[in-house]
Design a protein around this motif. Structure first.
Motif, PDB file in Angstrom:
ATOM      1  N   UNK A 103      86.631   2.948  18.606  1.00 23.39           N
ATOM      2  CA  UNK A 103      85.583   3.277  17.651  1.00 23.39           C
ATOM      3  C   UNK A 103      86.094   3.586  16.257  1.00 23.39           C
ATOM      4  N   UNK A 104      85.250   4.256  15.497  1.00 21.16           N
ATOM      5  CA  UNK A 104      85.608   4.624  14.134  1.00 21.16           C
ATOM      6  C   UNK A 104      85.154   6.046  13.839  1.00 21.16           C
ATOM      7  N   UNK A 105      85.629   6.570  12.708  1.00 26.61           N
ATOM      8  CA  UNK A 105      85.298   7.920  12.270  1.00 26.61           C
ATOM      9  C   UNK A 105      84.581   7.854  10.929  1.00 26.61           C
ATOM     10  N   UNK A 106      83.501   8.623  10.799  1.00 25.15           N
ATOM     11  CA  UNK A 106      82.801   8.750   9.522  1.00 25.15           C
ATOM     12  C   UNK A 106      83.477   9.849   8.701  1.00 25.15           C
ATOM     13  N   UNK A 107      84.075   9.467   7.572  1.00 24.49           N
ATOM     14  CA  UNK A 107      84.659  10.458   6.669  1.00 24.49           C
ATOM     15  C   UNK A 107      83.592  10.844   5.659  1.00 24.49           C
ATOM     16  N   UNK A 108      83.064  12.046   5.802  1.00 25.90           N
ATOM     17  CA  UNK A 108      81.906  12.479   5.029  1.00 25.90           C
ATOM     18  C   UNK A 108      82.300  12.955   3.633  1.00 25.90           C
ATOM     19  N   UNK A 109      81.401  12.794   2.667  1.00 27.89           N
ATOM     20  CA  UNK A 109      81.639  13.382   1.344  1.00 27.89           C
ATOM     21  C   UNK A 109      81.797  14.898   1.460  1.00 27.89           C
ATOM     22  N   UNK A 110      82.627  15.457   0.609  1.00 25.66           N
ATOM     23  CA  UNK A 110      82.869  16.908   0.655  1.00 25.66           C
ATOM     24  C   UNK A 110      81.736  17.638  -0.058  1.00 25.66           C
ATOM     25  N   UNK A 111      80.586  17.673   0.606  1.00 16.69           N
ATOM     26  CA  UNK A 111      79.409  18.357   0.074  1.00 16.69           C
ATOM     27  C   UNK A 111      79.075  19.500   1.030  1.00 16.69           C
ATOM     28  N   UNK A 112      79.119  20.745   0.581  1.00 15.61           N
ATOM     29  CA  UNK A 112      78.807  21.872   1.473  1.00 15.61           C
ATOM     30  C   UNK A 112      77.448  21.705   2.149  1.00 15.61           C
ATOM     31  N   UNK A 113      77.437  21.906   3.453  1.00 19.79           N
ATOM     32  CA  UNK A 113      76.218  21.782   4.235  1.00 19.79           C
ATOM     33  C   UNK A 113      76.006  20.419   4.847  1.00 19.79           C
ATOM     34  N   UNK A 114      76.705  19.405   4.343  1.00 23.73           N
ATOM     35  CA  UNK A 114      76.489  18.047   4.850  1.00 23.73           C
ATOM     36  C   UNK A 114      76.991  17.893   6.282  1.00 23.73           C
ATOM     37  N   UNK A 115      78.161  18.405   6.552  1.00 28.87           N
ATOM     38  CA  UNK A 115      78.727  18.245   7.899  1.00 28.87           C
ATOM     39  C   UNK A 115      77.858  18.932   8.949  1.00 28.87           C
ATOM     40  N   UNK A 116      77.315  20.095   8.616  1.00 26.55           N
ATOM     41  CA  UNK A 116      76.474  20.815   9.572  1.00 26.55           C
ATOM     42  C   UNK A 116      75.179  20.063   9.875  1.00 26.55           C
ATOM     43  N   UNK A 117      74.722  19.243   8.929  1.00 25.21           N
ATOM     44  CA  UNK A 117      73.481  18.497   9.100  1.00 25.21           C
ATOM     45  C   UNK A 117      73.713  17.090   9.644  1.00 25.21           C
ATOM     46  N   UNK A 118      74.978  16.695   9.799  1.00 23.88           N
ATOM     47  CA  UNK A 118      75.274  15.307  10.153  1.00 23.88           C
ATOM     48  C   UNK A 118      74.689  14.951  11.521  1.00 23.88           C
ATOM     49  N   UNK A 119      73.904  13.894  11.541  1.00 21.83           N
ATOM     50  CA  UNK A 119      73.260  13.450  12.773  1.00 21.83           C
ATOM     51  C   UNK A 119      71.842  13.954  12.932  1.00 21.83           C
ATOM     52  N   UNK A 120      71.435  14.902  12.081  1.00 24.74           N
ATOM     53  CA  UNK A 120      70.063  15.441  12.150  1.00 24.74           C
ATOM     54  C   UNK A 120      69.391  15.308  10.785  1.00 24.74           C
ATOM     55  N   UNK A 121      69.710  16.214   9.857  1.00 23.73           N
ATOM     56  CA  UNK A 121      69.121  16.137   8.519  1.00 23.73           C
ATOM     57  C   UNK A 121      69.852  15.234   7.572  1.00 23.73           C
ATOM     58  N   UNK A 122      71.040  14.813   7.932  1.00 16.33           N
ATOM     59  CA  UNK A 122      71.843  13.889   7.125  1.00 16.33           C
ATOM     60  C   UNK A 122      72.319  12.754   8.029  1.00 16.33           C
TER      61      UNK A 122
END
Length: 311
Positions: A103-122
């Motif tokens: 598989x692969x990995x999503x490297x997320x932008x360094x935006x506070x709160x984005x990682x916590x929302x990943x898969x739901x609100x983001x």
């Protein structure tokens, strides 16, 4: 047969190969890309099913056929014209062929709160999550030149799309005109953080203000989990999304007896596509094994028997 990776592509390949009466071992880290998503969509017959439940069903199915699944990491691998060898914490496994479906990995932008929302609100995929947010306020946080296209695509799900230029900067004149003609609002300035309340996304915070949104779509950097393939010397190719391992339509890499399938070699491979690619690669591998079986079969009248091997 050794398969590294127990996601949709790897388990699909394992199921097909075991049903072809091949011995199969799957080595899996149990860290699927979509593990944070509560549901998956657009997967025929499984729409709305939690992705982890799909994998649980898959492991149960392959286990009924006698596929062995090892949860753990691969330490190293070796391949040559005679076969492959994979070393794990539990020991060394030898086989005739190897399929890599890591598989692969999503490297997320360094935006506070984005990682916590990943898969739901983001989220990232309009085809996976657009329907659930039709007519909602959809924010698109720009991360590359492709983000304008993402905003235009999402416009077909909602007439309330907000394009956050973020650090990418202003869209050029033709892009800005196209956004305006479809009533896609452009918010300028860097995104500071996502605003949430009780775990739910409420808005995108810029330097001077907060813009209310119901969901944000963005484009993470896609990084294939291909360190093992690279260590084996697999040929790579460079493209718009970076450097990727080369594999033909069947999943055959440049390394003898080593195959790769799913989104480790194709960033477009969502769950549905990965299920199909795993089956396709399994069929190609089995065809190669049949040819080897023919070559290794004893001559007519000979009493020799081919030696048993994990295939």
């Amino acid at each position: 047969m050794i398969i590294i990776g127990g996601g949709p592509a790897g388990l699909s390949a394992a199921l097909s190969l075991r049903r072809a009466r091949r011995q199969v071992i799957v080595v899996d880290q149990a860290q699927p890309r979509n593990r944070t998503a509560p549901h998956m969509h657009g997967v025929l017959g499984h729409d709305g099913l939690p992705p982890l439940e799909l994998l649980e069903k898959g492991r149960t199915e392959v286990a009924k056929y006698g596929v062995r699944v090892i949860v753990g990491n691969v330490i190293s691998a070796r391949a040559d014209e005679q076969g492959v060898e994979v070393t794990t914490a539990d020991g060394v496994i030898r086989a005739r062929h190897l399929i890599v479906a890591t598989g692969l990995t999503d490297e997320l932008p360094e935006i506070p709160g984005l990682r916590d929302q990943w898969g739901t609100g983001a989220v990232v995929c309009p085809y996976c999550d657009g329907w659930e947010h039709r007519r909602h306020v959809i924010g698109v946080i720009a991360t590359s030149s492709q983000s304008v296209g993402q905003a235009q695509l999402l416009r077909q799900w909602s007439d309330r799309v907000v394009y956050f230029a973020n650090v990418v900067g202003e869209p050029d004149e033709p892009e800005a005109d196209a956004l305006a003609r479809r009533d896609i609002r452009v918010e300028r300035g860097a995104v500071v953080s996502l605003v949430t309340a009780n775990g739910r996304l409420e808005g995108v915070h810029l330097e001077q203000r907060t813009v209310p949104v119901d969901v944000v779509f963005t484009g993470p950097a896609l990084r294939p989990n291909d360190a093992l393939l690279r260590s084996l010397g697999a040929t790579t190719t460079d493209g718009p999304l970076g450097s990727w391992i080369e594999a033909d339509r069947d999943g055959r890499t440049s390394v003898p007896r080593v195959w790769a399938t799913g989104d480790v070699v194709d960033p477009r491979a969502n769950v549905s596509v990965s299920l199909g690619l795993g089956t396709l690669t399994a069929g190609a591998v089995n065809t190669d094994l049949v040819h080897e079986d023919i070559e290794q079969a004893p001559s007519v009248g000979s009493s020799a028997r081919p030696s048993a091997a994990l295939s």
